[in-house]
Write a protein that holds these residues in place. Sequence first.
Motif, PDB file in Angstrom:
ATOM      1  N   LEU A   6     -15.883 -44.685 -13.404  1.00 53.33           N
ATOM      2  CA  LEU A   6     -15.349 -45.322 -12.202  1.00 53.33           C
ATOM      3  C   LEU A   6     -16.413 -46.177 -11.521  1.00 53.33           C
ATOM      4  CD1 LEU A   6     -13.414 -42.288 -10.661  1.00 53.33           C
ATOM      5  CD2 LEU A   6     -12.526 -44.083 -12.165  1.00 53.33           C
ATOM      6  N   GLY A   7     -16.129 -47.445 -11.361  1.00 54.40           N
ATOM      7  CA  GLY A   7     -17.022 -48.300 -10.598  1.00 54.40           C
ATOM      8  C   GLY A   7     -16.817 -48.090  -9.107  1.00 54.40           C
ATOM      9  N   HIS A   8     -17.837 -48.317  -8.322  1.00 54.97           N
ATOM     10  CA  HIS A   8     -17.732 -48.128  -6.870  1.00 54.97           C
ATOM     11  C   HIS A   8     -18.770 -48.982  -6.172  1.00 54.97           C
ATOM     12  CE1 HIS A   8     -21.327 -45.503  -6.955  1.00 54.97           C
ATOM     13  NE2 HIS A   8     -20.833 -45.060  -8.089  1.00 54.97           N
ATOM     14  N   VAL A   9     -18.613 -49.143  -4.871  1.00 56.39           N
ATOM     15  CA  VAL A   9     -19.541 -49.957  -4.087  1.00 56.39           C
ATOM     16  C   VAL A   9     -20.677 -49.081  -3.571  1.00 56.39           C
ATOM     17  CG1 VAL A   9     -17.667 -51.498  -3.390  1.00 56.39           C
ATOM     18  CG2 VAL A   9     -18.334 -49.615  -1.891  1.00 56.39           C
ATOM     19  N   GLU A  10     -21.787 -49.719  -3.277  1.00 59.24           N
ATOM     20  CA  GLU A  10     -22.942 -49.039  -2.689  1.00 59.24           C
ATOM     21  C   GLU A  10     -23.223 -49.671  -1.333  1.00 59.24           C
ATOM     22  OE1 GLU A  10     -24.547 -46.460  -3.605  1.00 59.24           O
ATOM     23  OE2 GLU A  10     -23.974 -46.186  -5.721  1.00 59.24           O
ATOM     24  N   ASP A  11     -23.114 -48.885  -0.287  1.00 61.10           N
ATOM     25  CA  ASP A  11     -23.378 -49.369   1.069  1.00 61.10           C
ATOM     26  C   ASP A  11     -24.884 -49.422   1.275  1.00 61.10           C
ATOM     27  OD1 ASP A  11     -23.656 -49.829   3.782  1.00 61.10           O
ATOM     28  OD2 ASP A  11     -22.028 -48.481   4.358  1.00 61.10           O
ATOM     29  N   GLU A  12     -25.419 -50.621   1.506  1.00 63.65           N
ATOM     30  CA  GLU A  12     -26.874 -50.781   1.652  1.00 63.65           C
ATOM     31  C   GLU A  12     -27.423 -49.997   2.836  1.00 63.65           C
ATOM     32  OE1 GLU A  12     -24.984 -53.783   4.310  1.00 63.65           O
ATOM     33  OE2 GLU A  12     -24.648 -53.133   2.248  1.00 63.65           O
ATOM     34  N   SER A  13     -26.572 -49.713   3.837  1.00 62.25           N
ATOM     35  CA  SER A  13     -27.058 -48.971   5.004  1.00 62.25           C
ATOM     36  C   SER A  13     -27.399 -47.526   4.666  1.00 62.25           C
ATOM     37  CB  SER A  13     -26.013 -49.008   6.124  1.00 62.25           C
ATOM     38  OG  SER A  13     -24.869 -48.254   5.782  1.00 62.25           O
ATOM     39  N   ASN A  14     -26.891 -47.013   3.519  1.00 61.04           N
ATOM     40  CA  ASN A  14     -27.191 -45.632   3.129  1.00 61.04           C
ATOM     41  C   ASN A  14     -28.659 -45.425   2.790  1.00 61.04           C
ATOM     42  OD1 ASN A  14     -24.546 -44.809   3.452  1.00 61.04           O
ATOM     43  ND2 ASN A  14     -23.997 -45.166   1.310  1.00 61.04           N
ATOM     44  N   ALA A  15     -29.389 -46.511   2.571  1.00 65.57           N
ATOM     45  CA  ALA A  15     -30.809 -46.400   2.252  1.00 65.57           C
ATOM     46  C   ALA A  15     -31.695 -46.580   3.476  1.00 65.57           C
ATOM     47  CB  ALA A  15     -31.188 -47.434   1.186  1.00 65.57           C
ATOM     48  N   SER A  16     -31.079 -46.832   4.632  1.00 66.79           N
ATOM     49  CA  SER A  16     -31.866 -47.089   5.838  1.00 66.79           C
ATOM     50  C   SER A  16     -32.259 -45.787   6.527  1.00 66.79           C
ATOM     51  CB  SER A  16     -31.065 -47.955   6.807  1.00 66.79           C
ATOM     52  OG  SER A  16     -31.733 -48.058   8.054  1.00 66.79           O
ATOM     53  N   PRO A  17     -33.577 -45.572   6.754  1.00 59.27           N
ATOM     54  CA  PRO A  17     -34.027 -44.353   7.445  1.00 59.27           C
ATOM     55  C   PRO A  17     -33.761 -44.380   8.947  1.00 59.27           C
ATOM     56  CG  PRO A  17     -35.903 -45.757   6.990  1.00 59.27           C
ATOM     57  CD  PRO A  17     -34.716 -46.429   6.353  1.00 59.27           C
ATOM     58  N   VAL A  18     -33.168 -45.470   9.435  1.00 55.62           N
ATOM     59  CA  VAL A  18     -32.847 -45.559  10.864  1.00 55.62           C
ATOM     60  C   VAL A  18     -31.843 -44.479  11.259  1.00 55.62           C
ATOM     61  CG1 VAL A  18     -31.752 -47.001  12.630  1.00 55.62           C
ATOM     62  CG2 VAL A  18     -33.372 -48.009  11.014  1.00 55.62           C
TER      63      VAL A  18
ATOM     64  N   ARG B 285     -32.007 -40.008   6.747  1.00 54.94           N
ATOM     65  CA  ARG B 285     -33.329 -39.371   6.669  1.00 54.94           C
ATOM     66  C   ARG B 285     -33.215 -37.969   6.102  1.00 54.94           C
ATOM     67  NH1 ARG B 285     -33.729 -41.617  11.832  1.00 54.94           N
ATOM     68  NH2 ARG B 285     -33.656 -39.580  12.860  1.00 54.94           N
ATOM     69  N   LEU B 286     -32.196 -37.248   6.564  1.00 56.97           N
ATOM     70  CA  LEU B 286     -31.993 -35.894   6.060  1.00 56.97           C
ATOM     71  C   LEU B 286     -31.673 -35.926   4.569  1.00 56.97           C
ATOM     72  CD1 LEU B 286     -31.572 -32.840   6.588  1.00 56.97           C
ATOM     73  CD2 LEU B 286     -29.193 -33.370   7.125  1.00 56.97           C
ATOM     74  N   ARG B 287     -30.789 -36.828   4.168  1.00 51.98           N
ATOM     75  CA  ARG B 287     -30.338 -36.890   2.777  1.00 51.98           C
ATOM     76  C   ARG B 287     -31.456 -37.358   1.840  1.00 51.98           C
ATOM     77  NH1 ARG B 287     -25.007 -40.100   2.378  1.00 51.98           N
ATOM     78  NH2 ARG B 287     -24.286 -38.154   3.369  1.00 51.98           N
ATOM     79  N   LEU B 288     -32.236 -38.332   2.277  1.00 50.70           N
ATOM     80  CA  LEU B 288     -33.225 -38.941   1.390  1.00 50.70           C
ATOM     81  C   LEU B 288     -34.578 -38.226   1.396  1.00 50.70           C
ATOM     82  CD1 LEU B 288     -32.501 -42.688   2.259  1.00 50.70           C
ATOM     83  CD2 LEU B 288     -31.697 -41.403   0.264  1.00 50.70           C
ATOM     84  N   GLU B 289     -34.965 -37.677   2.545  1.00 50.11           N
ATOM     85  CA  GLU B 289     -36.311 -37.122   2.671  1.00 50.11           C
ATOM     86  C   GLU B 289     -36.344 -35.597   2.707  1.00 50.11           C
ATOM     87  OE1 GLU B 289     -38.038 -38.934   6.124  1.00 50.11           O
ATOM     88  OE2 GLU B 289     -37.478 -40.966   5.511  1.00 50.11           O
ATOM     89  N   VAL B 290     -35.317 -34.984   3.305  1.00 46.87           N
ATOM     90  CA  VAL B 290     -35.346 -33.531   3.481  1.00 46.87           C
ATOM     91  C   VAL B 290     -34.563 -32.804   2.389  1.00 46.87           C
ATOM     92  CG1 VAL B 290     -34.758 -31.639   5.042  1.00 46.87           C
ATOM     93  CG2 VAL B 290     -35.619 -33.803   5.975  1.00 46.87           C
ATOM     94  N   TRP B 291     -33.373 -33.315   2.070  1.00 49.87           N
ATOM     95  CA  TRP B 291     -32.496 -32.574   1.166  1.00 49.87           C
ATOM     96  C   TRP B 291     -33.099 -32.345  -0.215  1.00 49.87           C
ATOM     97  CZ3 TRP B 291     -28.562 -29.653   2.389  1.00 49.87           C
ATOM     98  CH2 TRP B 291     -27.815 -29.095   1.352  1.00 49.87           C
ATOM     99  N   PRO B 292     -33.776 -33.306  -0.821  1.00 43.81           N
ATOM    100  CA  PRO B 292     -34.344 -33.041  -2.155  1.00 43.81           C
ATOM    101  C   PRO B 292     -35.268 -31.819  -2.170  1.00 43.81           C
ATOM    102  CG  PRO B 292     -34.371 -35.387  -1.716  1.00 43.81           C
ATOM    103  CD  PRO B 292     -33.970 -34.722  -0.427  1.00 43.81           C
ATOM    104  N   ALA B 293     -36.148 -31.718  -1.167  1.00 40.49           N
ATOM    105  CA  ALA B 293     -37.060 -30.573  -1.115  1.00 40.49           C
ATOM    106  C   ALA B 293     -36.302 -29.284  -0.800  1.00 40.49           C
ATOM    107  CB  ALA B 293     -38.133 -30.820  -0.058  1.00 40.49           C
ATOM    108  N   LEU B 294     -35.323 -29.377   0.083  1.00 39.24           N
ATOM    109  CA  LEU B 294     -34.553 -28.197   0.455  1.00 39.24           C
ATOM    110  C   LEU B 294     -33.779 -27.642  -0.738  1.00 39.24           C
ATOM    111  CD1 LEU B 294     -33.584 -26.352   2.793  1.00 39.24           C
ATOM    112  CD2 LEU B 294     -31.694 -27.960   3.134  1.00 39.24           C
TER     113      LEU B 294
END
Length: 462
Positions: free
Chosen positions: A181-193, A198-207
């Motif tokens: 299935l193809g899908h879109v990627e929202d560029e704002s999902n990569a913003s640490p603002v 921030r939780l998903r990208l920086e904290v969740w992997p370690a958790l």
Amino acid sequence: MAGSLPSFGGEALPPRVAVAFSGGRDSTALLHAVWRLAGAQGVEVHALHVHHGLSPNADAWESRCRAQCRRWSRRGAPIHFQASRLGLAPPPGASIEAIAREARYAALADMAHAVGCRLVLLAHHAQDQAETFLLQALRGAGAAGLAAMPAQIERGGILWCRPWLALPREAVEAYVQRYRLGHVEDESNASPVFARNRLRLEVWPALSVAFPQAAKVLGRAARHAQDAAACLDALARADLQTVARPGGGLDIGALRALGEPRLRNVLRLWLHEGSGHPATAALLERLSAQLSEDRPGTWQVVTGWQLRCRRGELQLRLQGAALGRGAVPDSVAAPLRLRIDGAGWFPAPAWSGGLQVDVVACGGVPLSTLGWVELRPRLGGEQFQRAAGTPPRALKKQFQLAGVPAWARDGPLVYDARGQLLYVPGLGLDARAVGDCEGGAAPEAVDGGLRVGLTWRPEPAS
């Protein structure tokens, strides 16, 4: 995955179902799963897409979603694509996430109502739930906040359902890969603002490395919080009946007698339903401490709302506008009885207005059932039914659903002699009080007597 969709009380999917379809990975997978089931069950599928106007790619996302629905429709059951364009422009300093979320759900509800869908499916999964729980905990939320997202909730005549809330993110990813299935990627999902990013990208992997079952366990904690929040809400409504005064204020002595935890619990409900804004934990703590001192005081709650303590009563006041639940003008007295014996104007000076009673051909209440009616202030816990076949809901919710502005919500609630709610200013007659009326019969031919409608007017009729 498709088999993980709920049965909705032991029954199959309803004849018409909507899916919130952003075009992202999760909503694409859910729409595809529903589409596969729809062909076998004869279900009419609607894809609801919200164009927020916040991304330069939003036009392309909408076009892609529309094209995807067309492609799947050619291969099986049709998917009816609906889109709503918002063009949001959040003011500086405002929470873009919160504004976009509220606008999105409102747009989804409008589209669902427009196409006759009473079930809307959302693609949140277990990690989304765990992230919501953690974010609420980091904000110092109580049980209501820690409850995170419900698996099912009915609002405004729509059942909002998250069938994959207990499903791990990896299962959704595997489904997408399996069906390519193809899908879109929202560029704002990569913003640490944004805090969630921030939780998903920086904290969740370690958790997730340290605690592999984190999503499952935190989801269980959210369900415990949902139970606790429901119990606290029920307790607050029961306590509110014991501390409420006739004018809509609260008896401070009775509040203090509850003890601080229950006092804060009642204030949480009363302030939220009265002002339309949730009370912060800091405000509740401050009020709890200040109410322990038996002296007059005035406090600002949120913009435009003020709490006033005088003569042993706590009042919520809306400054410079009409008054909402729990906010009372000095002129409002105790409940008032009126004798309704025909059409005409029935003044209620204590409420600075009166009831206009008019004969109607259909949809009113039998005049013979009125007699004495009672005008009362809003005390909390009242339920109003807008139309036959819809569930009774809290007045605040009904005002929001009907789009009634704050200034039009003033005035007393009207009850019949049995204590049944008849009429609410801004909403009209309660559907439970309105009898059937078919064929456009003349007023005198219905139920053997006249039928009348009620209208509250803040000033005497001219």
